[in-house]
Every structure is written in structure tokens, then in C-alpha cells.
Design an enzyme around this catalytic site. Structure first.
Site, PDB file in Angstrom:
ATOM      1  N   ASP A  67      -4.174  42.607 -12.434  1.00  0.00           N
ATOM      2  CA  ASP A  67      -3.709  43.516 -13.476  1.00  0.00           C
ATOM      3  C   ASP A  67      -3.577  44.755 -13.060  1.00  0.00           C
ATOM      4  O   ASP A  67      -3.815  45.348 -12.210  1.00  0.00           O
ATOM      5  CB  ASP A  67      -4.797  43.331 -14.630  1.00  0.00           C
ATOM      6  CG  ASP A  67      -6.147  43.398 -14.325  1.00  0.00           C
ATOM      7  OD1 ASP A  67      -6.534  44.036 -13.046  1.00  0.00           O
ATOM      8  OD2 ASP A  67      -7.127  43.381 -15.149  1.00  0.00           O
ATOM      9  N   ASN A 136     -16.518  41.764 -23.328  1.00  0.00           N
ATOM     10  CA  ASN A 136     -16.019  41.030 -24.491  1.00  0.00           C
ATOM     11  C   ASN A 136     -15.945  39.575 -23.984  1.00  0.00           C
ATOM     12  O   ASN A 136     -15.222  38.850 -24.819  1.00  0.00           O
ATOM     13  CB  ASN A 136     -15.002  41.777 -25.268  1.00  0.00           C
ATOM     14  CG  ASN A 136     -13.857  41.866 -24.354  1.00  0.00           C
ATOM     15  OD1 ASN A 136     -13.996  41.436 -23.279  1.00  0.00           O
ATOM     16  ND2 ASN A 136     -12.763  42.415 -25.284  1.00  0.00           N
ATOM     17  N   HIS A 138     -13.645  39.070 -21.555  1.00  0.00           N
ATOM     18  CA  HIS A 138     -12.421  39.035 -20.879  1.00  0.00           C
ATOM     19  C   HIS A 138     -12.336  38.601 -19.528  1.00  0.00           C
ATOM     20  O   HIS A 138     -13.337  39.071 -18.786  1.00  0.00           O
ATOM     21  CB  HIS A 138     -11.447  40.029 -21.265  1.00  0.00           C
ATOM     22  CG  HIS A 138     -11.783  41.537 -20.407  1.00  0.00           C
ATOM     23  ND1 HIS A 138     -11.934  42.593 -21.280  1.00  0.00           N
ATOM     24  CD2 HIS A 138     -11.839  41.693 -19.057  1.00  0.00           C
ATOM     25  CE1 HIS A 138     -12.200  43.685 -20.413  1.00  0.00           C
ATOM     26  NE2 HIS A 138     -11.781  42.982 -19.245  1.00  0.00           N
ATOM     27  N   GLU A 143      -7.691  39.384 -23.270  1.00  0.00           N
ATOM     28  CA  GLU A 143      -8.878  39.745 -24.156  1.00  0.00           C
ATOM     29  C   GLU A 143      -8.937  38.527 -24.958  1.00  0.00           C
ATOM     30  O   GLU A 143      -8.166  37.532 -24.905  1.00  0.00           O
ATOM     31  CB  GLU A 143      -8.316  40.809 -24.925  1.00  0.00           C
ATOM     32  CG  GLU A 143      -7.708  42.142 -23.921  1.00  0.00           C
ATOM     33  CD  GLU A 143      -9.141  42.984 -23.658  1.00  0.00           C
ATOM     34  OE1 GLU A 143     -10.328  42.468 -23.813  1.00  0.00           O
ATOM     35  OE2 GLU A 143      -9.038  43.999 -23.608  1.00  0.00           O
TER      36      GLU A 143
HETATM   37  C1  GLP Z   1     -11.727  45.537 -16.419  1.00  0.00           C
HETATM   38  C2  GLP Z   1     -10.615  44.683 -15.554  1.00  0.00           C
HETATM   39  C3  GLP Z   1     -11.381  43.462 -15.313  1.00  0.00           C
HETATM   40  C4  GLP Z   1     -12.657  43.462 -14.900  1.00  0.00           C
HETATM   41  C5  GLP Z   1     -13.555  43.870 -16.215  1.00  0.00           C
HETATM   42  C6  GLP Z   1     -14.843  44.464 -15.762  1.00  0.00           C
HETATM   43  O1  GLP Z   1     -11.015  46.097 -17.650  1.00  0.00           O
HETATM   44  N1  GLP Z   1      -9.347  44.551 -15.969  1.00  0.00           N
HETATM   45  O2  GLP Z   1     -10.639  42.666 -14.181  1.00  0.00           O
HETATM   46  O3  GLP Z   1     -13.371  42.389 -14.528  1.00  0.00           O
HETATM   47  O4  GLP Z   1     -12.891  45.089 -16.825  1.00  0.00           O
HETATM   48  O5  GLP Z   1     -15.107  45.670 -15.211  1.00  0.00           O
HETATM   49  P1  GLP Z   1     -16.349  46.038 -14.561  1.00  0.00           P
HETATM   50  O6  GLP Z   1     -16.568  45.191 -13.406  1.00  0.00           O
HETATM   51  O7  GLP Z   1     -16.271  47.622 -14.377  1.00  0.00           O
HETATM   52  O8  GLP Z   1     -17.524  45.939 -15.589  1.00  0.00           O
END
Ligand code: GLP
Length: 254
Positions: A67, A136, A138, A143
Site C-alpha cells: 500500500d 482494528n 486491518h 479497513e
Molecule cells: C499500517 C499499514 C499496515 C500495517 C499496520 C500496522 O497502517 N498500512 O500494512 O500492517 O498499519 O502497523 P504497525 O506495524 O506499525 O503496527
């Protein structure tokens, strides 16, 4: 679905890196699906060490990231282009032309999303997809409420995700409102999925994803539909799990 609970973040990261390295060794032109966020940083660090010390070769490897934010210049230090370059790509011998990250600045975003799907297909599909999980539930930027069959597309970011990610920006006002993300359907087509989570903040999401029902309300629960998923979590992220899980996978390198 294979779930492994590791004592620490470092152990979780080393196991994930070992599995990825095993795939790259067996298939030098492996197609890696990569994630951003703090979770996979340890995995990238270990893969970089393997490259530098053990000569793990990325020269033929192809990568596709999950993404990107819409409207952030690629050299903005919060863009996922910047994140990947700084935390992984510049430390290994991956070829620039083999790196793919959704273009959040494309003039025609919808067309760019469709092209991204075509490119993944042209490279023969993703061999292994690394995933983190949002608090959440995702995955990538799919989402809650995202269709389980969704493809690469433009999405509006959830307010909770914007709040979570605001820690990296000067203020929440600077967090982009839109993103481009691979869909859940796209992710499920990877031949193997490694889902990573660490820390108490992920315990609830991990419980819902792997022990709850499959639901669009918890996008990560869609991995239950995939025939080859390795979930690696640390103790803190496993705290709410009710079933018992081993600390080692059945087979170490696949
Ligand atoms: C972000 C990314 C995800 C990621 C998630 C968790 O928004 N788009 O790909 O897995 O949130 O992030 P983190 O690993 O910093 O907790």
C-alpha cells in the site's frame, strides 16, 4: 493455519526472516509481497544481516508492496516509498526495476491500481506475502468493512488508523485521508502468507483474526481462508488467545 508464539519481537522477526530467506534461496527470482509499519522492521533488519553476513542474494528478487498513501510525495519521510528505501531496499542488492510500490501520486489512480494487479500477475504472482495487522484488524489498508474479494484500489482511511499512524506525523491533520492498497482478494492469492504481530496493542486484533469468525469487520480474519498461512506473534500479542500454540513451526524453512 499455523500459529507460532515467540517469546520476543526479535525471535518473531528472526523466524519470519528465515522463512523468507528459505524461499529466496530456493527460488532466486522469488516475488516478495512486502509490508510497511513498525512490525516488519525486525524482519527486514534480519534479512539485511543475512544479505551482508551470509550473502543472501536479492539480485533477482521482485517485490510488491501492499500500500501507499495518496498524495504524499515519494521523498516525504512518511511515504511508504521512503520507508521501504530507508529500512530495506538501500541495504540489500535488490534491483530498482524489480521494486513495485503502489503509486499514490498517479494522475489516474484507478488505472494505476488496475495496472498494479496486472503487473503482479505478469510476474507470476506473489510467492510470500508479509503482513502486519492494524489494531482494528486491518491488513494493508483494508479497513473493517472491506470486501473479502477486494482488489487493489483507492480507500478512505479509518479514523482509528489515522490516529494510530498520527504518531509518525507532526499532527493528525497531516495524516493523509486516502490510500491505495492491495485488496484482500489480491493478498489471498499469494502462495504463502506470513502474518506478524507484536505487542499488547495487537492482542485483541490477533484474537479476532485467528480465533474469531471470518468477517469483513476484521479484515485479517480473511487469512483463515488461505491454505498456507504462518502467523508469528510475540507473547504480548498472543495474550488474548484461548487455544494453545507451539513456539516452533512444524517445519522450519519452507
Ligand atoms: C499500517 C499499514 C499496515 C500495517 C499496520 C500496522 O497502517 N498500512 O500494512 O500492517 O498499519 O502497523 P504497525 O506495524 O506499525 O503496527
Amino acid at each position: 493455519m499455523e500459529v507460532v508464539v515467540k517469546g520476543t519481537y526479535e525471535e518473531m522477526s528472526c523466524l519470519a526472516a528465515q522463512v523468507v530467506a528459505g524461499i529466496v534461496c530456493r527460488k532466486p527470482r522469488a516475488v516478495l509481497g512486502l509490508a510497511t509499519g513498525s512490525t516488519p522492521l525486525g524482519t527486514y533488519k534480519e534479512l539485511i544481516r543475512m544479505h551482508k553476513v551470509e550473502k543472501l542474494d536479492f539480485s533477482q528478487v521482485v517485490t510488491f508492496n501492499l500500500d501507499e498513501y495518496v498524495g504524499l510525495p515519494e521523498d516525504n519521510d512518511q511515504s511508504y516509498h521512503y520507508f521501504m528505501r530507508e529500512n530495506f531496499f538501500k541495504h540489500i542488492n535488490v534491483v530498482r526495476a524489480n521494486i513495485h510500490i503502489p503509486d499514490g501520486n498517479a494522475e489516474d489512480l484507478e488505472e494505476a491500481c488496475a495496472m498494479y494487479e496486472i503487473e503482479i500477475e505478469e510476474f507470476g504472482g506473489i510467492d510470500v506475502q508479509i503482513l502486519g495487522i492494524g489494531s482494528n484488524g486491518h491488513i494493508a489498508f483494508n479497513e473493517p468493512g472491506s470486501s473479502l474479494g477486494s482488489r487493489t484500489r483507492i480507500k478512505t482511511l479509518d479514523e482509528r488508523t489515522r490516529r494510530d499512524n498520527a504518531r509518525f506525523f507532526k499532527s493528525i491533520a497531516e495524516v493523509p485521508k486516502y490510500c491505495v492498497t492491495m485488496g484482500i482478494g489480491t493478498i489471498l492469492e499469494a502462495r504463502k502468507i506470513i502474518l506478524l504481530a507484536n505487542g499488547a496493542g495487537k492482542a485483541e486484533a490477533i484474537k479476532a483474526a485467528i480465533e474469531g469468525p471470518i468477517s469483513a469487520s476484521v479484515p485479517a480474519s480473511a487469512v483463515q481462508l488461505h491454505p498456507d498461512v504462518l502467523v508469528i506473534v510475540d507473547k504480548a500479542a498472543a495474550a488474548r488467545l484461548e487455544r494453545e500454540y507451539p513456539s516452533e513451526p512444524h517445519r522450519l524453512v519452507r
